[in-house]
Motif scaffolding. Structure first.
Motif, mmCIF file in Angstrom:
data_model
loop_
_atom_site.group_PDB
_atom_site.id
_atom_site.type_symbol
_atom_site.label_atom_id
_atom_site.label_comp_id
_atom_site.label_asym_id
_atom_site.label_seq_id
_atom_site.Cartn_x
_atom_site.Cartn_y
_atom_site.Cartn_z
ATOM 1 N N GLU A 104 0.836 -1.208 0.000
ATOM 2 C CA GLU A 104 0.000 0.000 0.000
ATOM 3 C C GLU A 104 0.869 1.257 0.000
ATOM 4 O O GLU A 104 0.572 2.215 -0.710
ATOM 5 N N ARG A 105 1.919 1.251 0.785
ATOM 6 C CA ARG A 105 2.833 2.403 0.852
ATOM 7 C C ARG A 105 3.462 2.659 -0.519
ATOM 8 O O ARG A 105 3.571 3.796 -0.956
ATOM 9 N N LYS A 106 3.861 1.591 -1.175
ATOM 10 C CA LYS A 106 4.482 1.746 -2.501
ATOM 11 C C LYS A 106 3.469 2.273 -3.508
ATOM 12 O O LYS A 106 3.801 3.098 -4.354
ATOM 13 N N LYS A 107 2.218 1.796 -3.402
ATOM 14 C CA LYS A 107 1.174 2.279 -4.313
ATOM 15 C C LYS A 107 0.946 3.772 -4.105
ATOM 16 O O LYS A 107 0.787 4.525 -5.067
ATOM 17 N N LEU A 108 0.909 4.201 -2.847
ATOM 18 C CA LEU A 108 0.714 5.624 -2.540
ATOM 19 C C LEU A 108 1.886 6.442 -3.061
ATOM 20 O O LEU A 108 1.691 7.529 -3.582
ATOM 21 N N GLY A 109 3.096 5.911 -2.911
ATOM 22 C CA GLY A 109 4.280 6.604 -3.408
ATOM 23 C C GLY A 109 4.264 6.752 -4.919
ATOM 24 O O GLY A 109 4.629 7.802 -5.467
ATOM 25 N N GLU A 110 3.804 5.728 -5.615
ATOM 26 C CA GLU A 110 3.719 5.775 -7.069
ATOM 27 C C GLU A 110 2.619 6.747 -7.520
ATOM 28 O O GLU A 110 2.755 7.421 -8.528
ATOM 29 N N ALA A 111 1.522 6.804 -6.747
ATOM 30 C CA ALA A 111 0.430 7.714 -7.094
ATOM 31 C C ALA A 111 0.837 9.172 -6.953
ATOM 32 O O ALA A 111 0.336 10.040 -7.654
ATOM 33 N N LYS A 112 1.793 9.471 -6.049
ATOM 34 C CA LYS A 112 2.242 10.833 -5.830
ATOM 35 C C LYS A 112 3.165 11.321 -6.945
ATOM 36 O O LYS A 112 3.342 12.511 -7.104
ATOM 37 N N LYS A 113 3.737 10.366 -7.685
ATOM 38 C CA LYS A 113 4.706 10.754 -8.745
ATOM 39 C C LYS A 113 4.027 11.393 -9.924
ATOM 40 O O LYS A 113 2.981 11.227 -10.324
#
Length: 113
Positions: A104-113
């Protein structure tokens, strides 16, 4: 140079359960039902027969997994989690939860890019 005794304990623990497939094998066996070799192969379609055999042998040597051979023709072999192996359940559950949170953290990080 002196070794850290706590580090040595950690290394021993990790050596016993770490490998690409060991945690997944343990997860399936912790569901409670004994599984035959081919049932495990179906649950882990990407694992090779050699690697499954190797990991099962290692887990059996560590007394984490129990192997029962039934004297019949053709021979029937079942793998199950040992009583000792069941003590890994909370450890693997925490790792599972951490993995889900990490995804989930990685998904959120990718969404912020």
């Amino acid at each position: 140079m002196q070794k850290n005794p706590n580090q040595c304990k950690f290394v021993v623990a990790m050596d016993s359960i770490v490998g690409k497939w060991k945690p997944i094998i343990l997860y399936h066996l912790l569901q409670g039902k004994p599984l035959r070799f081919n049932e495990l192969r179906r649950l882990l379609p990407d694992i090779t027969q050699r690697m499954l055999t190797l990991h099962l042998r290692e887990l059996e040597e560590e007394e984490i997994v129990k192997r029962v051979i039934y004297p019949q023709i053709p021979p029937k072999v079942e793998y199950s989690i040992s009583e000792y192996g069941k003590s890994l359940s909370p450890v693997l559950e925490i790792l599972h939860q951490w993995g889900a949170a990490h995804i989930e953290r990685k998904k959120l990080g990718e969404a912020k890019k």
